[in-house]
Design a protein around this motif. Sequence first.
Motif, PDB file in Angstrom:
ATOM      1  N   GLU A  61       0.805  -1.217   0.000  1.00 23.33           N
ATOM      2  CA  GLU A  61       0.000   0.000   0.000  1.00 23.33           C
ATOM      3  C   GLU A  61       0.845   1.278   0.000  1.00 23.33           C
ATOM      4  O   GLU A  61       0.306   2.376   0.006  1.00 23.33           O
ATOM      5  CB  GLU A  61      -0.974   0.005   1.188  1.00 23.33           C
ATOM      6  N   LYS A  62       2.152   1.136  -0.021  1.00 25.71           N
ATOM      7  CA  LYS A  62       3.033   2.306   0.005  1.00 25.71           C
ATOM      8  C   LYS A  62       3.769   2.484  -1.314  1.00 25.71           C
ATOM      9  O   LYS A  62       3.741   1.616  -2.166  1.00 25.71           O
ATOM     10  CB  LYS A  62       4.032   2.193   1.159  1.00 25.71           C
ATOM     11  N   ARG A  63       4.422   3.636  -1.451  1.00 26.40           N
ATOM     12  CA  ARG A  63       5.207   3.963  -2.643  1.00 26.40           C
ATOM     13  C   ARG A  63       6.651   4.244  -2.229  1.00 26.40           C
ATOM     14  O   ARG A  63       6.911   4.656  -1.113  1.00 26.40           O
ATOM     15  CB  ARG A  63       4.644   5.195  -3.342  1.00 26.40           C
ATOM     16  N   ILE A  64       7.549   4.058  -3.170  1.00 26.03           N
ATOM     17  CA  ILE A  64       8.958   4.352  -2.915  1.00 26.03           C
ATOM     18  C   ILE A  64       9.199   5.845  -3.040  1.00 26.03           C
ATOM     19  O   ILE A  64       8.761   6.472  -4.003  1.00 26.03           O
ATOM     20  CB  ILE A  64       9.858   3.630  -3.930  1.00 26.03           C
ATOM     21  N   ASP A  65       9.897   6.407  -2.082  1.00 27.16           N
ATOM     22  CA  ASP A  65      10.388   7.778  -2.168  1.00 27.16           C
ATOM     23  C   ASP A  65      11.834   7.662  -2.649  1.00 27.16           C
ATOM     24  O   ASP A  65      12.741   7.393  -1.859  1.00 27.16           O
ATOM     25  CB  ASP A  65      10.303   8.447  -0.798  1.00 27.16           C
ATOM     26  N   LEU A  66      12.034   7.812  -3.970  1.00 27.85           N
ATOM     27  CA  LEU A  66      13.365   7.623  -4.547  1.00 27.85           C
ATOM     28  C   LEU A  66      14.387   8.608  -3.982  1.00 27.85           C
ATOM     29  O   LEU A  66      15.548   8.247  -3.786  1.00 27.85           O
ATOM     30  CB  LEU A  66      13.310   7.720  -6.072  1.00 27.85           C
ATOM     31  N   GLY A  67      13.961   9.837  -3.702  1.00 27.83           N
ATOM     32  CA  GLY A  67      14.875  10.826  -3.130  1.00 27.83           C
ATOM     33  C   GLY A  67      15.350  10.417  -1.750  1.00 27.83           C
ATOM     34  O   GLY A  67      16.540  10.524  -1.425  1.00 27.83           O
TER      35      GLY A  67
END
Length: 157
Positions: A61-67
């Motif tokens: 349910e989450k997304r990657i924060d690439l930064g």
Amino acid sequence: MNVSDFLRQRNVDFSSIKRRAARCALEAANALKAQGRGMVKSVLLRADHGYCYMLAVLPSEKRIDLGRLSTALGGSRLELATKQELRQHFPNGEGGALSPFGSKYGVHTVVDESLAGKVEIVFDDSTPGKSVKMGFDDYRRTEQPLMLSFAHEQSAA
């Protein structure tokens, strides 16, 4: 070799769960009535223009924060891998579904710290229509991933 065979070879406790086909990890989680809790997804990342690849594992349910992940890795430039790169590094992936075992394919694995509090995780097996449920501690012991904080909640569309 599918994930179940991989785990059997390592004497790791797990159970297989039958599921209907799903287009994404969150849909698979809902199909399993897990509502995202404990269901993980794996995303292949290209680091430093393809110098290396890594597998990011996080709650479905989450997304990657690439930064944020880039900062945690000392400033590596990160991008999502292409479909061609997915097929190259994970030839057994079912329609792009990746197991959370990058080590099986010679790729480093990084796991979001929010999973450390889970008792069990559920993820796609490389066998169509099956998922795997196993203890997080067993997963961590088997994969020995780098644990970092890099996931954030998905915004409502």
